[in-house]
Design a protein around this motif. Structure first.
Motif, PDB file in Angstrom:
ATOM      1  N   GLY A  97      10.615  22.531   6.440  1.00  0.00           N
ATOM      2  CA  GLY A  97      11.989  23.007   6.528  1.00  0.00           C
ATOM      3  C   GLY A  97      12.888  22.531   5.409  1.00  0.00           C
ATOM      4  O   GLY A  97      14.088  22.303   5.619  1.00  0.00           O
ATOM      5  N   ALA A  98      12.329  22.345   4.202  1.00  0.00           N
ATOM      6  CA  ALA A  98      13.109  21.975   3.011  1.00  0.00           C
ATOM      7  C   ALA A  98      13.756  20.597   3.138  1.00  0.00           C
ATOM      8  O   ALA A  98      14.947  20.418   2.874  1.00  0.00           O
ATOM      9  CB  ALA A  98      14.161  23.040   2.698  1.00  0.00           C
ATOM     10  N   VAL A  99      12.952  19.616   3.561  1.00  0.00           N
ATOM     11  CA  VAL A  99      13.422  18.232   3.624  1.00  0.00           C
ATOM     12  C   VAL A  99      12.656  17.405   2.586  1.00  0.00           C
ATOM     13  O   VAL A  99      11.524  17.726   2.234  1.00  0.00           O
ATOM     14  CB  VAL A  99      13.230  17.623   5.026  1.00  0.00           C
ATOM     15  N   PRO A 100      13.262  16.318   2.070  1.00  0.00           N
ATOM     16  CA  PRO A 100      12.582  15.476   1.088  1.00  0.00           C
ATOM     17  C   PRO A 100      11.482  14.637   1.743  1.00  0.00           C
ATOM     18  O   PRO A 100      11.696  14.019   2.802  1.00  0.00           O
ATOM     19  CB  PRO A 100      13.695  14.581   0.544  1.00  0.00           C
ATOM     20  N   ILE A 101      10.327  14.621   1.111  1.00  0.00           N
ATOM     21  CA  ILE A 101       9.213  13.767   1.536  1.00  0.00           C
ATOM     22  C   ILE A 101       8.685  13.038   0.315  1.00  0.00           C
ATOM     23  O   ILE A 101       8.805  13.513  -0.814  1.00  0.00           O
ATOM     24  CB  ILE A 101       8.091  14.560   2.231  1.00  0.00           C
ATOM     25  N   CYS A 102       8.081  11.862   0.541  1.00  0.00           N
ATOM     26  CA  CYS A 102       7.660  11.019  -0.578  1.00  0.00           C
ATOM     27  C   CYS A 102       6.397  10.248  -0.222  1.00  0.00           C
ATOM     28  O   CYS A 102       6.092  10.015   0.956  1.00  0.00           O
ATOM     29  CB  CYS A 102       8.726   9.973  -0.926  1.00  0.00           C
ATOM     30  N   LYS A 135       0.834  -1.200   0.000  1.00  0.00           N
ATOM     31  CA  LYS A 135       0.000   0.000   0.000  1.00  0.00           C
ATOM     32  C   LYS A 135       0.871   1.254   0.000  1.00  0.00           C
ATOM     33  O   LYS A 135       2.070   1.206   0.299  1.00  0.00           O
ATOM     34  CB  LYS A 135      -0.957   0.008   1.185  1.00  0.00           C
ATOM     35  N   ILE A 136       0.205   2.366  -0.316  1.00  0.00           N
ATOM     36  CA  ILE A 136       0.880   3.665  -0.328  1.00  0.00           C
ATOM     37  C   ILE A 136       1.061   4.160   1.103  1.00  0.00           C
ATOM     38  O   ILE A 136       0.118   4.146   1.909  1.00  0.00           O
ATOM     39  CB  ILE A 136       0.057   4.691  -1.129  1.00  0.00           C
ATOM     40  N   VAL A 137       2.271   4.617   1.422  1.00  0.00           N
ATOM     41  CA  VAL A 137       2.560   5.219   2.719  1.00  0.00           C
ATOM     42  C   VAL A 137       3.366   6.498   2.487  1.00  0.00           C
ATOM     43  O   VAL A 137       3.849   6.763   1.381  1.00  0.00           O
ATOM     44  CB  VAL A 137       3.357   4.267   3.640  1.00  0.00           C
ATOM     45  N   ALA A 138       3.501   7.273   3.542  1.00  0.00           N
ATOM     46  CA  ALA A 138       4.310   8.491   3.508  1.00  0.00           C
ATOM     47  C   ALA A 138       5.694   8.194   4.069  1.00  0.00           C
ATOM     48  O   ALA A 138       5.834   7.535   5.099  1.00  0.00           O
ATOM     49  CB  ALA A 138       3.639   9.587   4.322  1.00  0.00           C
ATOM     50  N   ILE A 139       6.717   8.692   3.370  1.00  0.00           N
ATOM     51  CA  ILE A 139       8.112   8.463   3.744  1.00  0.00           C
ATOM     52  C   ILE A 139       8.808   9.809   3.910  1.00  0.00           C
ATOM     53  O   ILE A 139       8.718  10.675   3.041  1.00  0.00           O
ATOM     54  CB  ILE A 139       8.857   7.653   2.661  1.00  0.00           C
ATOM     55  N   LYS A 140       9.501   9.981   5.029  1.00  0.00           N
ATOM     56  CA  LYS A 140      10.301  11.187   5.247  1.00  0.00           C
ATOM     57  C   LYS A 140      11.780  10.803   5.248  1.00  0.00           C
ATOM     58  O   LYS A 140      12.189   9.890   5.954  1.00  0.00           O
ATOM     59  CB  LYS A 140       9.933  11.849   6.577  1.00  0.00           C
ATOM     60  N   VAL A 141      12.560  11.502   4.436  1.00  0.00           N
ATOM     61  CA  VAL A 141      13.997  11.238   4.353  1.00  0.00           C
ATOM     62  C   VAL A 141      14.708  11.916   5.525  1.00  0.00           C
ATOM     63  O   VAL A 141      14.419  13.074   5.859  1.00  0.00           O
ATOM     64  CB  VAL A 141      14.560  11.745   3.018  1.00  0.00           C
ATOM     65  N   GLU A 142      15.610  11.216   6.152  1.00  0.00           N
ATOM     66  CA  GLU A 142      16.328  11.716   7.324  1.00  0.00           C
ATOM     67  C   GLU A 142      17.690  12.306   6.930  1.00  0.00           C
ATOM     68  O   GLU A 142      18.311  11.877   5.956  1.00  0.00           O
ATOM     69  CB  GLU A 142      16.541  10.587   8.344  1.00  0.00           C
ATOM     70  N   ASP A 143      18.127  13.283   7.701  1.00  0.00           N
ATOM     71  CA  ASP A 143      19.482  13.852   7.582  1.00  0.00           C
ATOM     72  C   ASP A 143      19.761  14.459   6.213  1.00  0.00           C
ATOM     73  O   ASP A 143      20.914  14.522   5.771  1.00  0.00           O
ATOM     74  CB  ASP A 143      20.538  12.775   7.893  1.00  0.00           C
ATOM     75  N   GLU A 144      18.712  14.909   5.526  1.00  0.00           N
ATOM     76  CA  GLU A 144      18.870  15.619   4.259  1.00  0.00           C
ATOM     77  C   GLU A 144      17.997  16.870   4.338  1.00  0.00           C
ATOM     78  O   GLU A 144      16.777  16.773   4.490  1.00  0.00           O
ATOM     79  CB  GLU A 144      18.442  14.757   3.067  1.00  0.00           C
ATOM     80  N   GLN A 145      18.606  18.048   4.262  1.00  0.00           N
ATOM     81  CA  GLN A 145      17.857  19.291   4.388  1.00  0.00           C
ATOM     82  C   GLN A 145      18.594  20.417   3.676  1.00  0.00           C
ATOM     83  O   GLN A 145      19.812  20.568   3.814  1.00  0.00           O
ATOM     84  CB  GLN A 145      17.663  19.658   5.863  1.00  0.00           C
ATOM     85  N   VAL A 196      -0.524  12.358   5.827  1.00  0.00           N
ATOM     86  CA  VAL A 196      -0.461  13.811   5.963  1.00  0.00           C
ATOM     87  C   VAL A 196       0.847  14.223   6.631  1.00  0.00           C
ATOM     88  O   VAL A 196       1.096  13.917   7.793  1.00  0.00           O
ATOM     89  CB  VAL A 196      -1.658  14.337   6.786  1.00  0.00           C
ATOM     90  N   PHE A 197       1.677  14.935   5.888  1.00  0.00           N
ATOM     91  CA  PHE A 197       2.924  15.450   6.446  1.00  0.00           C
ATOM     92  C   PHE A 197       2.696  16.770   7.181  1.00  0.00           C
ATOM     93  O   PHE A 197       3.378  17.069   8.162  1.00  0.00           O
ATOM     94  CB  PHE A 197       3.938  15.711   5.316  1.00  0.00           C
TER      95      PHE A 197
END
Length: 406
Positions: free
Chosen positions: A359-364, A308-318, A397-398
Motif C-alpha cells: 500500500g505504498a509504505v516505506p520498508i527497509c 544483524k540484518i532485519v526488516a523494518i516497516k515505517v509507521e504512519d507514512e503512506q 519477508v514483507f
C-alpha cells in the motif's frame, strides 16, 4: 562502500565494465546508477523512464533486467565438487548437474568475502558473483588448489548475464528459443537448463529474488545482442506476456518486499555470516571443514551475534491520493531507541523502498545491534530530516505471493 548510491548521485560517463547492451539503453534515454566505487564500477539501468509500468510488468508479466554488475567464475576438473566443498560454507560435493545452491566464501577470520550461487553442469560449474570481486574471488579460490583436479578461472570476458523476473518469464524465454521446448517452464527454484536462442547456447538458472519466477541467463558474450533482440522480438510478438525492459528501482522494490538482502548492499566483507540475516540459506552446519568454519561454529554454538540484518516497516507514512509527500529513510539513515534520539544509534538502514504491495509504505532492511532485533521492537529512524516511528518485522519477508511455496 556505497554500491548503489543515492539516485541523485552524478553518474560517470564511462565504466570499466560496460555492458554489451549499454548503447541500446543510452539510445532509450535510460537512467543509470553507478554500481561500485572509486572508479571501479558498472553502469546499471536505474529505470527506462516509467518505474510504475516496470514494477507492474514484474508482478503481472515480466521485466528484462541487464546485469553488468554480476560476474561469472568457471570451475572445471573432476574434483571440482569435492574441492569447493572444502572451501565454501554449503555442501556441494554431491551437487547434481542441473542443480544450484547458495554459499558464502569466507576469509580466515570467518567474515564474508563473497556471496556465491554455484550451478553444477555436466562438465563444469558456473559461479555467479559480484563482478567487482570476481577476479579476486577466483584467484583466492585457485590458491588453495594443490593435488586436486580443479581449475578456477575468472570467466567475465566469456559470459554476460541478463535476468528476467515475473510470472511470464519462462514463457518469454520459450518463445524466444530456436526450438519448441518445455524445459524452462518446468524449472523449479535452484535448478537450471540450457536453451538455444538466436543460434547461441544459453544457460538458464532459476532463483526467485523478487518473489516471482526469476530466471538468469548466462550468455556467451559474443551472442548477447542477438539473444537480447530475440527476447525483445518475443515480447513484441506475444503482448499477452506483458514483458518489457526494466531497471534497478523496480527490482529493488520487489526484492526487498520478497525479503532478500544482497551482498555489498545490505551486508559486506566486514560482516560475519550470522549478521547477514540469511545464514540458514548459505551454511550447512553438518558438512566438513571450510575456510573460516571455526569462527562460524563457535558463534553458532554460543548463539552469539553482535548485530544483524532485519526488516523494518515505517509507521504512519503512506502515499495516498491526498498525500504524495512522505518521509522515507534511505541507505545510511540511523535508527535510535525511543527516548534516546540523538544519542548513540542502534543501527542504520542498508536499503529501502516504497512498497507497492503493502500500500505504498516505506520498508527497509537495517543492520541493528542484536538487543534491538526482536520482532515488534519499536524504534525511531531518520527520514528526510525527521525522526519517524518504525517497527522490526517478524521475518525479512514483507510480502509473499499467495500460494507461493516455502
Amino acid at each position: 562502500m556505497s554500491y548503489y548510491p543515492d539516485p541523485m548521485h552524478d553518474t560517470p560517463h564511462q565504466s570499466p565494465y560496460e555492458s554489451p547492451l549499454h548503447q541500446h539503453h543510452l539510445d532509450l534515454d535510460a537512467y543509470f546508477l553507478p554500481y561500485g566505487a572509486d572508479g571501479d564500477f558498472a553502469q546499471v539501468v536505474e529505470t527506462l523512464g516509467d518505474l510504475d509500468m516496470e514494477y507492474a510488468a514484474l508482478r503481472k508479466g515480466c521485466i528484462i533486467f541487464d546485469q553488468p554488475h554480476v560476474g561469472t567464475i568457471r570451475v572445471t576438473g573432476e574434483d571440482r565438487g569435492s574441492y569447493l566443498n572444502n572451501m565454501i560454507t554449503n555442501k556441494v560435493d554431491d551437487l547434481a548437474a542441473g542443480k544450484s545452491i547458495r554459499a558464502f566464501w569466507l576469509n580466515r577470520k570467518g567474515r564474508v568475502d563473497a556471496d556465491l550461487r554455484l550451478a553444477q553442469r555436466d562438465s563444469d560449474m558456473l559461479i555467479a558473483v559480484d563482478r567487482h570481486i570476481c577476479n579476486a574471488t577466483a584467484e583466492t579460490l585457485a590458491e588453495f588448489v594443490f593435488a586436486e583436479d580443479a581449475q578456477v578461472v575468472n570467466a567475465n570476458e566469456a559470459y554476460h548475464r541478463i535476468a528476467i523476473h515475473g510470472p511470464s518469464a519462462a514463457k518469454l524465454i520459450e518463445h524466444a528459443s530456436d526450438e519448441a521446448t518445455g524445459c524452462v517452464t518446468e524449472l523449479n527454484e535452484y535448478t537450471s537448463t540450457h536453451v538455444n536462442i538466436a543460434g547461441a547456447q544459453v544457460f538458464v538458472e532459476r532463483e526467485d529474488l523478487t518473489g516471482e519466477i526469476g530466471l538468469e541467463l548466462c550468455i556467451p558474450r559474443e551472442h548477447v545482442l542477438e539473444v537480447f533482440q530475440a527476447l525483445l522480438n518475443a515480447s513484441q510478438d506475444h503482448p499477452e506476456l506483458k514483458a518489457r525492459e526494466g531497471g534497478w528501482l523496480a527490482m529493488n522494490a520487489a526484492r526487498i518486499e520478497a525479503g532478500h538482502p544482497l551482498f555489498n548492499i545490505d551486508f559486506g566483507e566486514t560482516n560475519l555470516p550470522v549478521e547477514s540475516g540469511i545464514i540458514e540459506t548459505r551454511i550447512n552446519f553438518n558438512k566438513g571443514c571450510y575456510l573460516g568454519q571455526e569462527v562460524v561454529a563457535r558463534m553458532h554454538a554460543r548463539g552469539a551475534c553482535a548485530r544483524k540484518i532485519v526488516a523494518i516497516k515505517v509507521e504512519d507514512e503512506q502515499i495516498t491520493v491526498e498525500n504524495q509527500e512522505i518521509h522515507q529513510p534511505t541507505g545510511g539513515s540511523q535508527l535510535f531507541e525511543p527516548g534516546k534520539e540523538g544519542q548513540t544509534p542502534v543501527g542504520e538502514v542498508t536499503s529501502s523502498t516504497i512498497s507497492p504491495m503493502l500500500g505504498a509504505v516505506p520498508i527497509c532492511f537495517a543492520m541493528l545491534k542484536d538487543a534491538f532485533t526482536k520482532p515488534g521492537m519499536k524504534l525511531k529512524v531518520s527520514a528526510e530530516g525527521k525522526l519517524v516511528d518504525c517497527t522490526v518485522q517478524e521475518s525479512l519477508v514483507f510480502w509473499k505471493k499467495p500460494n507461493a511455496h516455502g
